[in-house]
Motif scaffolding. Structure first.
Motif, PDB file in Angstrom:
ATOM      1  N   GLU A   1      -5.933   1.769  -3.190  1.00 34.59           N
ATOM      2  CA  GLU A   1      -6.001   0.636  -2.483  1.00 34.59           C
ATOM      3  C   GLU A   1      -6.736  -0.625  -2.997  1.00 34.59           C
TER       4      GLU A   1
ATOM      5  N   LEU B   1      -5.605  -8.414   8.328  1.00 26.09           N
ATOM      6  CA  LEU B   1      -5.351  -7.580   9.588  1.00 26.09           C
ATOM      7  C   LEU B   1      -6.573  -8.535  10.478  1.00 26.09           C
TER       8      LEU B   1
ATOM      9  N   ASP C   1       4.929   2.741   7.634  1.00 29.13           N
ATOM     10  CA  ASP C   1       5.377   3.144   6.158  1.00 29.13           C
ATOM     11  C   ASP C   1       5.013   4.436   5.908  1.00 29.13           C
TER      12      ASP C   1
ATOM     13  N   ARG D   1     -12.039  -3.357   3.380  1.00 24.92           N
ATOM     14  CA  ARG D   1     -10.813  -3.061   2.526  1.00 24.92           C
ATOM     15  C   ARG D   1     -11.278  -1.454   2.239  1.00 24.92           C
TER      16      ARG D   1
ATOM     17  N   TYR E   1       0.792  -1.470   0.030  1.00 23.86           N
ATOM     18  CA  TYR E   1       0.140   0.023  -0.151  1.00 23.86           C
ATOM     19  C   TYR E   1       0.773   1.141  -0.079  1.00 23.86           C
TER      20      TYR E   1
HETATM   21  P1  ADP Z   1      -5.885  -7.101   2.456  1.00 27.47           P
HETATM   22  O1  ADP Z   1      -5.650  -8.416   2.148  1.00 27.47           O
HETATM   23  O2  ADP Z   1      -7.033  -6.320   1.442  1.00 27.47           O
HETATM   24  O3  ADP Z   1      -4.759  -6.412   2.377  1.00 27.47           O
HETATM   25  P2  ADP Z   1      -5.983  -6.427   5.260  1.00 27.47           P
HETATM   26  O4  ADP Z   1      -6.673  -7.406   6.264  1.00 27.47           O
HETATM   27  O5  ADP Z   1      -4.394  -7.034   5.411  1.00 27.47           O
HETATM   28  O6  ADP Z   1      -6.341  -7.002   3.929  1.00 27.47           O
HETATM   29  O7  ADP Z   1      -5.839  -4.919   5.214  1.00 27.47           O
HETATM   30  C1  ADP Z   1      -7.205  -4.509   5.064  1.00 27.47           C
HETATM   31  C2  ADP Z   1      -7.197  -3.112   4.270  1.00 27.47           C
HETATM   32  O8  ADP Z   1      -6.608  -2.019   5.207  1.00 27.47           O
HETATM   33  C3  ADP Z   1      -6.603  -3.238   3.015  1.00 27.47           C
HETATM   34  O9  ADP Z   1      -7.339  -3.475   2.282  1.00 27.47           O
HETATM   35  C4  ADP Z   1      -6.426  -1.608   2.778  1.00 27.47           C
HETATM   36  O10 ADP Z   1      -7.268  -1.047   2.442  1.00 27.47           O
HETATM   37  C5  ADP Z   1      -5.894  -1.148   4.300  1.00 27.47           C
HETATM   38  N1  ADP Z   1      -4.475  -1.236   4.783  1.00 27.47           N
HETATM   39  C6  ADP Z   1      -3.690  -2.099   5.335  1.00 27.47           C
HETATM   40  N2  ADP Z   1      -2.454  -1.817   5.703  1.00 27.47           N
HETATM   41  C7  ADP Z   1      -2.422  -0.679   4.978  1.00 27.47           C
HETATM   42  C8  ADP Z   1      -1.247   0.450   4.878  1.00 27.47           C
HETATM   43  N3  ADP Z   1      -0.018   0.038   5.303  1.00 27.47           N
HETATM   44  N4  ADP Z   1      -1.297   1.376   4.253  1.00 27.47           N
HETATM   45  C9  ADP Z   1      -2.872   1.965   3.802  1.00 27.47           C
HETATM   46  N5  ADP Z   1      -3.885   0.986   3.815  1.00 27.47           N
HETATM   47  C10 ADP Z   1      -3.601  -0.203   4.542  1.00 27.47           C
END
Ligand code: ADP
Length: 391
Positions: A329, A339, A304, A323, A280
């Protein structure tokens, strides 16, 4: 005034008692009872079979048979409405027998006065209603649990069916990579490597699905051991550094901590946070991985310098399938499960996971884990930490 009459069926072989009861009920202020009378066992049973009365009053003495037999027979044929038994004076333990047979209550005929009768009828009706509500709720819960179970079984089956051919494909991709490398064909080697990377991505998505099913089915298991937290983080940072040429993964701090937990699962959390940072924040060049120790907790933060996450969405990103709806994104692949799984793993290790972010100013994802957990065995029972990570 009641809106509609309360319909009562009286099964009673003595007409005088029927007339008396009708009078008693008619005199209760603010009520409206409508009484249907049947004088014997057979006609009474036929009525019960044909109509669900609001409540039925059954005399104990019904010719050659009695009210308890009638209650039993009515319950056996599935009659569920309230039944109250009328007992004569000095009729021993009929009251208890009546309840055991399926009656809701009983009243002695010599106590047949309006207020008491009204209360017994009303309570029986209300109790039955509450019972039915409870049963309905219970059967809805059972049905939804069954559905959930079926859904999880189906996902497990799909996951298994998807994983098997992928394992074979991965084997072929790796073999091709080796053959092309030996043959000095760099173009084809690159293609085979890309195939392998895509297969890994698919495997990752499928594993996430599998983990969510396990979490929801209460089947997420942990292989716990003592492990060196610093070594685990360093190993993952080193591995992931090889997957990105764009970013420098900058490892900071040390804890010296020996933790009790599942290094594979904690590693999965760290990998997820780092992969998200890489995914991201694609046009930045630095990701900081900070290990610290504070108040008997180890802490890991992945920072980051990407787009960040708006305040109002920060609470939701740990929910399954969530998401962020921005074009950048959405362009990055993912199902919004990482997450959620990470937060479950950390929670089950008695830790906490959180995010600090400002839109436009990057994100810092952190988790902390206790040095001492409630179910932790003594360290002397375990192998050295290095062995646990590597082996
Ligand atoms: P995904 O497989 O969609 O990455 P996650 O559960 O890991 O699923 O993350 C959920 C959402 O949180 C992501 O789709 C993204 O929109 C947001 N996200 C996660 N990490 C970041 C990051 N470091 N910077 C910006 N957005 C993030």
């Amino acid at each position: 005034m009641e809106i509609r009459p309360t319909r009562i069926l009286l099964i009673e072989d003595d007409e005088d008692d029927y007339l008396l009861l009708t009078k008693v009920l008619a005199r209760i202020p603010g009520t409206h009872y409508e009484v249907t009378w049947e004088p014997d066992y057979a006609s009474g049973l036929a009525r019960l079979r044909a109509h669900p009365y609001d409540a039925s009053l059954l005399d104990y003495r019904l010719g050659a048979r009695n009210g308890i037999e009638l209650v039993k027979e009515a319950r056996q044929m599935g009659y569920q409405q309230p039944i109250i038994l009328l007992t004569g004076a000095n009729e021993g333990e009929i009251d208890i027998k009546a309840l055991k047979a399926g009656a809701d209550d009983y009243i002695a005929k010599d106590q047949l006065q309006g207020e008491l009768l009204h209360r017994i009828i009303r309570y029986s009706i209300e109790r039955k209603k509450a019972e039915r509500e409870r049963e309905k709720l219970l059967s809805e819960q059972i049905a939804s649990r069954e559905l959930e179970k079926k859904r999880n079984e189906f996902i497990s089956l799909v996951v298994h069916e998807l994983k098997t051919p992928l394992t074979t494909l991965k084997g072929y991709a790796q073999l091709m990579q080796k053959r092309f490398t030996t043959a000095g064909d760099s173009n084809m080697t690159r293609m085979a490597m890309r195939m392998d990377t895509q297969i890994n991505k698919l495997n990752g998505l499928i594993s996430d699905f599998q983990d969510v099913t396990r979490i929801e089915g209460g089947k997420l298991k942990f292989n716990e051991a003592f492990f060196s937290f610093d070594a685990l983080v360093a190993e993952i940072v080193e591995d992931l550094q090889m997957t990105t040429q764009q970013h420098i993964l900058q490892l900071e701090g040390e804890t010296g901590a020996l933790l009790w937990g599942d290094p594979g699962r904690i590693g999965q959390v760290i990998t997820n946070l780092l992969n998200n940072a890489i995914k991201y924040a694609p046009i930045t060049d630095r990701i900081i991985v900070r290990r610290t120790m504070a108040e008997n907790m180890v802490q890991l933060c992945v920072q980051d310098f990407g787009p960040g996450i708006p305040q109002e969405q920060q609470g939701k990103i740990f929910d399954p399938f969530y998401r962020i709806e921005s074009s950048m994104e959405r362009a990055a692949p993912g199902l919004g499960l990482g997450l959620y799984i990470a937060s479950e793993i950390i929670r089950r290790h008695e830790g906490t996971i959180w995010i600090e972010s400002e839109e436009g100013n990057g994100s810092t994802f952190c988790f902390s884990l206790p040095l001492q957990r409630s179910n932790q065995p003594s360290q002397s029972d375990q192998h050295s930490p290095k062995e646990q990570i590597l082996g």
